[in-house]
Design an enzyme around this catalytic site. Sequence first.
Site, PDB file in Angstrom:
ATOM      1  N   THR A 126       0.802  -1.227   0.000  1.00  0.00           N
ATOM      2  CA  THR A 126       0.000   0.000   0.000  1.00  0.00           C
ATOM      3  C   THR A 126       0.835   1.277   0.000  1.00  0.00           C
ATOM      4  O   THR A 126       1.928   1.319   0.581  1.00  0.00           O
ATOM      5  CB  THR A 126      -0.920   0.029   1.237  1.00  0.00           C
ATOM      6  OG1 THR A 126      -1.435   1.360   1.423  1.00  0.00           O
ATOM      7  CG2 THR A 126      -0.198  -0.351   2.517  1.00  0.00           C
ATOM      8  N   GLU A 128       0.203   3.617   1.835  1.00  0.00           N
ATOM      9  CA  GLU A 128       0.322   4.035   3.242  1.00  0.00           C
ATOM     10  C   GLU A 128       1.741   3.806   3.758  1.00  0.00           C
ATOM     11  O   GLU A 128       2.149   4.422   4.739  1.00  0.00           O
ATOM     12  CB  GLU A 128      -0.655   3.238   4.114  1.00  0.00           C
ATOM     13  CG  GLU A 128      -1.999   3.884   4.336  1.00  0.00           C
ATOM     14  CD  GLU A 128      -1.950   5.113   5.217  1.00  0.00           C
ATOM     15  OE1 GLU A 128      -1.449   5.029   6.338  1.00  0.00           O
ATOM     16  OE2 GLU A 128      -2.422   6.172   4.771  1.00  0.00           O
ATOM     17  N   TYR A 150      -1.339   0.476  10.884  1.00  0.00           N
ATOM     18  CA  TYR A 150      -1.663  -0.230   9.630  1.00  0.00           C
ATOM     19  C   TYR A 150      -0.480  -0.148   8.662  1.00  0.00           C
ATOM     20  O   TYR A 150      -0.044  -1.168   8.093  1.00  0.00           O
ATOM     21  CB  TYR A 150      -2.923   0.380   9.004  1.00  0.00           C
ATOM     22  CG  TYR A 150      -3.171  -0.041   7.573  1.00  0.00           C
ATOM     23  CD1 TYR A 150      -3.739  -1.278   7.277  1.00  0.00           C
ATOM     24  CD2 TYR A 150      -2.823   0.792   6.501  1.00  0.00           C
ATOM     25  CE1 TYR A 150      -3.962  -1.671   5.962  1.00  0.00           C
ATOM     26  CE2 TYR A 150      -3.047   0.405   5.188  1.00  0.00           C
ATOM     27  CZ  TYR A 150      -3.608  -0.822   4.925  1.00  0.00           C
ATOM     28  OH  TYR A 150      -3.816  -1.211   3.627  1.00  0.00           O
ATOM     29  N   LYS A 154       1.757  -3.283   7.289  1.00  0.00           N
ATOM     30  CA  LYS A 154       1.868  -3.550   5.845  1.00  0.00           C
ATOM     31  C   LYS A 154       3.327  -3.535   5.396  1.00  0.00           C
ATOM     32  O   LYS A 154       3.722  -4.269   4.485  1.00  0.00           O
ATOM     33  CB  LYS A 154       1.070  -2.499   5.056  1.00  0.00           C
ATOM     34  CG  LYS A 154      -0.426  -2.800   4.981  1.00  0.00           C
ATOM     35  CD  LYS A 154      -0.710  -3.951   4.012  1.00  0.00           C
ATOM     36  CE  LYS A 154      -2.198  -4.184   3.846  1.00  0.00           C
ATOM     37  NZ  LYS A 154      -2.517  -5.339   3.013  1.00  0.00           N
TER      38      LYS A 154
HETATM   39  P1  NAP Z   1     -11.465  -4.476   2.469  1.00  0.00           P
HETATM   40  O1  NAP Z   1     -12.658  -4.169   1.627  1.00  0.00           O
HETATM   41  O2  NAP Z   1     -11.379  -3.905   3.839  1.00  0.00           O
HETATM   42  O3  NAP Z   1     -11.380  -6.091   2.573  1.00  0.00           O
HETATM   43  C1  NAP Z   1     -10.573  -6.710   3.537  1.00  0.00           C
HETATM   44  C2  NAP Z   1     -10.806  -8.206   3.475  1.00  0.00           C
HETATM   45  O4  NAP Z   1      -9.974  -8.851   4.453  1.00  0.00           O
HETATM   46  C3  NAP Z   1     -12.242  -8.650   3.780  1.00  0.00           C
HETATM   47  O5  NAP Z   1     -12.604  -9.699   2.916  1.00  0.00           O
HETATM   48  C4  NAP Z   1     -12.121  -9.181   5.196  1.00  0.00           C
HETATM   49  O6  NAP Z   1     -13.076 -10.168   5.523  1.00  0.00           O
HETATM   50  C5  NAP Z   1     -10.755  -9.803   5.142  1.00  0.00           C
HETATM   51  N1  NAP Z   1     -10.209 -10.082   6.476  1.00  0.00           N
HETATM   52  C6  NAP Z   1     -10.136  -9.234   7.526  1.00  0.00           C
HETATM   53  N2  NAP Z   1      -9.605  -9.866   8.585  1.00  0.00           N
HETATM   54  C7  NAP Z   1      -9.339 -11.138   8.193  1.00  0.00           C
HETATM   55  C8  NAP Z   1      -8.806 -12.266   8.852  1.00  0.00           C
HETATM   56  N3  NAP Z   1      -8.407 -12.206  10.121  1.00  0.00           N
HETATM   57  N4  NAP Z   1      -8.674 -13.421   8.147  1.00  0.00           N
HETATM   58  C9  NAP Z   1      -9.090 -13.495   6.852  1.00  0.00           C
HETATM   59  N5  NAP Z   1      -9.606 -12.438   6.176  1.00  0.00           N
HETATM   60  C10 NAP Z   1      -9.735 -11.277   6.842  1.00  0.00           C
HETATM   61  O7  NAP Z   1     -10.139  -4.092   1.715  1.00  0.00           O
HETATM   62  P2  NAP Z   1      -9.900  -3.737   0.152  1.00  0.00           P
HETATM   63  O8  NAP Z   1     -10.138  -2.287  -0.042  1.00  0.00           O
HETATM   64  O9  NAP Z   1     -10.601  -4.728  -0.677  1.00  0.00           O
HETATM   65  O10 NAP Z   1      -8.317  -3.945   0.049  1.00  0.00           O
HETATM   66  C11 NAP Z   1      -7.769  -5.219  -0.272  1.00  0.00           C
HETATM   67  C12 NAP Z   1      -6.341  -5.279   0.252  1.00  0.00           C
HETATM   68  O11 NAP Z   1      -5.568  -4.277  -0.378  1.00  0.00           O
HETATM   69  C13 NAP Z   1      -6.186  -5.046   1.742  1.00  0.00           C
HETATM   70  O12 NAP Z   1      -5.109  -5.833   2.185  1.00  0.00           O
HETATM   71  C14 NAP Z   1      -5.833  -3.577   1.839  1.00  0.00           C
HETATM   72  O13 NAP Z   1      -5.128  -3.318   3.039  1.00  0.00           O
HETATM   73  C15 NAP Z   1      -4.991  -3.411   0.599  1.00  0.00           C
HETATM   74  N6  NAP Z   1      -4.984  -2.085  -0.024  1.00  0.00           N
HETATM   75  C16 NAP Z   1      -6.147  -1.456  -0.298  1.00  0.00           C
HETATM   76  C17 NAP Z   1      -6.130  -0.224  -0.947  1.00  0.00           C
HETATM   77  C18 NAP Z   1      -7.400   0.506  -1.272  1.00  0.00           C
HETATM   78  O14 NAP Z   1      -7.340   1.713  -1.532  1.00  0.00           O
HETATM   79  N7  NAP Z   1      -8.549  -0.174  -1.316  1.00  0.00           N
HETATM   80  C19 NAP Z   1      -4.891   0.356  -1.294  1.00  0.00           C
HETATM   81  C20 NAP Z   1      -3.727  -0.345  -1.020  1.00  0.00           C
HETATM   82  C21 NAP Z   1      -3.776  -1.571  -0.389  1.00  0.00           C
HETATM   83  P3  NAP Z   1     -14.519  -9.786   6.191  1.00  0.00           P
HETATM   84  O15 NAP Z   1     -15.370  -9.326   5.047  1.00  0.00           O
HETATM   85  O16 NAP Z   1     -14.956 -11.083   6.750  1.00  0.00           O
HETATM   86  O17 NAP Z   1     -14.247  -8.742   7.202  1.00  0.00           O
HETATM   87  N1  GDD Z   2     -12.302   7.558   6.487  1.00  0.00           N
HETATM   88  C1  GDD Z   2     -12.364   8.882   6.608  1.00  0.00           C
HETATM   89  N2  GDD Z   2     -13.469   9.447   7.186  1.00  0.00           N
HETATM   90  N3  GDD Z   2     -11.340   9.635   6.150  1.00  0.00           N
HETATM   91  C2  GDD Z   2     -11.443  10.980   6.261  1.00  0.00           C
HETATM   92  C3  GDD Z   2     -12.557  11.600   6.812  1.00  0.00           C
HETATM   93  C4  GDD Z   2     -13.612  10.802   7.326  1.00  0.00           C
HETATM   94  O1  GDD Z   2     -14.610  11.276   7.852  1.00  0.00           O
HETATM   95  N4  GDD Z   2     -12.369  12.942   6.759  1.00  0.00           N
HETATM   96  C5  GDD Z   2     -11.188  13.152   6.183  1.00  0.00           C
HETATM   97  N5  GDD Z   2     -10.614  11.950   5.878  1.00  0.00           N
HETATM   98  C6  GDD Z   2      -9.285  11.779   5.277  1.00  0.00           C
HETATM   99  C7  GDD Z   2      -8.373  10.852   6.090  1.00  0.00           C
HETATM  100  O2  GDD Z   2      -7.838  11.540   7.221  1.00  0.00           O
HETATM  101  C8  GDD Z   2      -7.343  10.500   5.020  1.00  0.00           C
HETATM  102  O3  GDD Z   2      -6.379  11.526   4.939  1.00  0.00           O
HETATM  103  C9  GDD Z   2      -8.166  10.503   3.716  1.00  0.00           C
HETATM  104  O4  GDD Z   2      -9.404  11.158   4.035  1.00  0.00           O
HETATM  105  C10 GDD Z   2      -8.454   9.120   3.149  1.00  0.00           C
HETATM  106  O5  GDD Z   2      -8.989   8.318   4.188  1.00  0.00           O
HETATM  107  P1  GDD Z   2      -9.563   6.846   3.878  1.00  0.00           P
HETATM  108  O6  GDD Z   2     -10.568   6.905   2.798  1.00  0.00           O
HETATM  109  O7  GDD Z   2      -9.983   6.272   5.191  1.00  0.00           O
HETATM  110  O8  GDD Z   2      -8.321   6.073   3.252  1.00  0.00           O
HETATM  111  P2  GDD Z   2      -6.782   5.995   3.702  1.00  0.00           P
HETATM  112  O9  GDD Z   2      -5.993   6.790   2.716  1.00  0.00           O
HETATM  113  O10 GDD Z   2      -6.605   6.275   5.136  1.00  0.00           O
HETATM  114  O11 GDD Z   2      -6.492   4.445   3.501  1.00  0.00           O
HETATM  115  C11 GDD Z   2      -6.963   3.741   2.339  1.00  0.00           C
HETATM  116  O12 GDD Z   2      -5.976   3.795   1.337  1.00  0.00           O
HETATM  117  C12 GDD Z   2      -4.750   3.112   1.635  1.00  0.00           C
HETATM  118  C13 GDD Z   2      -3.824   3.302   0.435  1.00  0.00           C
HETATM  119  O13 GDD Z   2      -3.201   4.547   0.505  1.00  0.00           O
HETATM  120  C14 GDD Z   2      -7.282   2.307   2.770  1.00  0.00           C
HETATM  121  O14 GDD Z   2      -7.941   1.648   1.692  1.00  0.00           O
HETATM  122  C15 GDD Z   2      -6.030   1.535   3.113  1.00  0.00           C
HETATM  123  O15 GDD Z   2      -6.353   0.167   3.340  1.00  0.00           O
HETATM  124  C16 GDD Z   2      -5.066   1.642   1.906  1.00  0.00           C
HETATM  125  O16 GDD Z   2      -3.878   0.937   2.169  1.00  0.00           O
END
Ligand code: NAP
Ligand code: GDD
Length: 324
Positions: A126, A128, A150, A154
């Site tokens: 990520t 992050e 987190y 990661k």
């Molecule tokens: P998400 O919607 O939060 O999905 C997370 C998944 O992990 C869910 O299926 C959840 O299952 C499962 N999980 C949680 N705890 C677990 C455990 N103990 N054992 C097995 N499975 C478990 O995340 P996403 O947005 O699809 O992201 C997918 C991956 O990419 C994550 O690793 C995230 O950190 C990473 N990532 C995401 C982004 C982004 O912007 N979306 C960016 C960079 C990296 P349940 O449904 O049962 O809770």
């Molecule tokens: N969630 C949330 N809720 N974020 C807020 C809010 C609020 O009410 N107000 C402002 N933000 C700001 C957060 O402080 C952050 O700077 C930004 O919006 C994005 O927040 P999120 O959407 O929660 O995502 P993230 O950037 O912290 O993390 C996501 O992206 C990562 C990749 O850069 C997640 O998907 C992580 O799992 C992923 O790794």
Amino acid sequence: MNKRALITGITGQDGAYLAKLLLKKGYTVYGLHARRASDTLWRLRELDILDRVSLLEGDLTDLSSVIRSMHASEADEVYNLGAQSFVATSWMQPVLTGYVTGLGAVNMLEALRLTNPSARFYQASTSEMFGLVQSPVQSESTPFYPRSPYGAAKLYAHWMTVNYRESFGIHASSGILFNHESPLRGIEFVTRKVTDAVARIKLGKEKQLRLGNIDAKRDWGYADDYVQAMWLMLQQATPDDYVIATGRTTTVREMCQIAFDYVGLDYEKFVVVDPKYFRPAEVDILLGDPRKAKTNLNWEAHTTLEQLIKMMVDADLRRVDRGE
Ligand code: NAP
Ligand code: GDD
């Protein structure tokens, strides 16, 4: 012979889109499914693929169940997407985040090494990990500086993936993905929180939207574009690490403006900044350089933030209208 894939996190946003992509390509798809008291299968239902994937009960923190899932699936490709992925929660549950998001990846790597070391491995790394950014634009060579439990968990998983590649010759790749969103995004993440609120406000169900730091900047792409990159990484002869991003960064404030504008509302009349949502440490800006992915994988983002937000607002208008 059709290929077989095992996806952890199959019930999450990316897991659902990736499962759909792999099914389309003719894979037999297995998913590690952690037992939960309430329903977590709504995304697989929404994509109409629930009855086409095989769910294997297990938890990333439970090595024996992870090994069993490797045996049962006989997977050629393993995609480790499971995680405690919400940054804000990681300060409230840092130990759990370490177990699931950090050690969970090592459990997967161990299970693969013990059962089928020739299987290919994808780790969901990520942006992050860049945290307090050490360069205005972040690429594969930018030093990491995680700013949350987190991000730190990661980073451990990321280096363990590199280590298993270098120590044991495992075909293990890490996608350093920047934020990616979709109508299937969890409601706690800021884009979906905004598009859900826009729909509720437009349909007269709510009056305001309370947010935290709206000056934070993110490089936002579309999840369905990004799962293509995951698959492409595992089709390469050589494993490697790739930044996956759009190359454009936008403030949360501008993203709100795009969403409210789309339904003809002025965001300034509805958005209220509430310090309750500020984080103990913030990642102020993320902006990725996806050139290596373009050169080696021929991958690039195809969806603009405006198209993405429109898609999400439309989906939330339909959901709110149906009373969901
Ligand atoms: P998400 O919607 O939060 O999905 C997370 C998944 O992990 C869910 O299926 C959840 O299952 C499962 N999980 C949680 N705890 C677990 C455990 N103990 N054992 C097995 N499975 C478990 O995340 P996403 O947005 O699809 O992201 C997918 C991956 O990419 C994550 O690793 C995230 O950190 C990473 N990532 C995401 C982004 C982004 O912007 N979306 C960016 C960079 C990296 P349940 O449904 O049962 O809770
Ligand atoms: N969630 C949330 N809720 N974020 C807020 C809010 C609020 O009410 N107000 C402002 N933000 C700001 C957060 O402080 C952050 O700077 C930004 O919006 C994005 O927040 P999120 O959407 O929660 O995502 P993230 O950037 O912290 O993390 C996501 O992206 C990562 C990749 O850069 C997640 O998907 C992580 O799992 C992923 O790794």
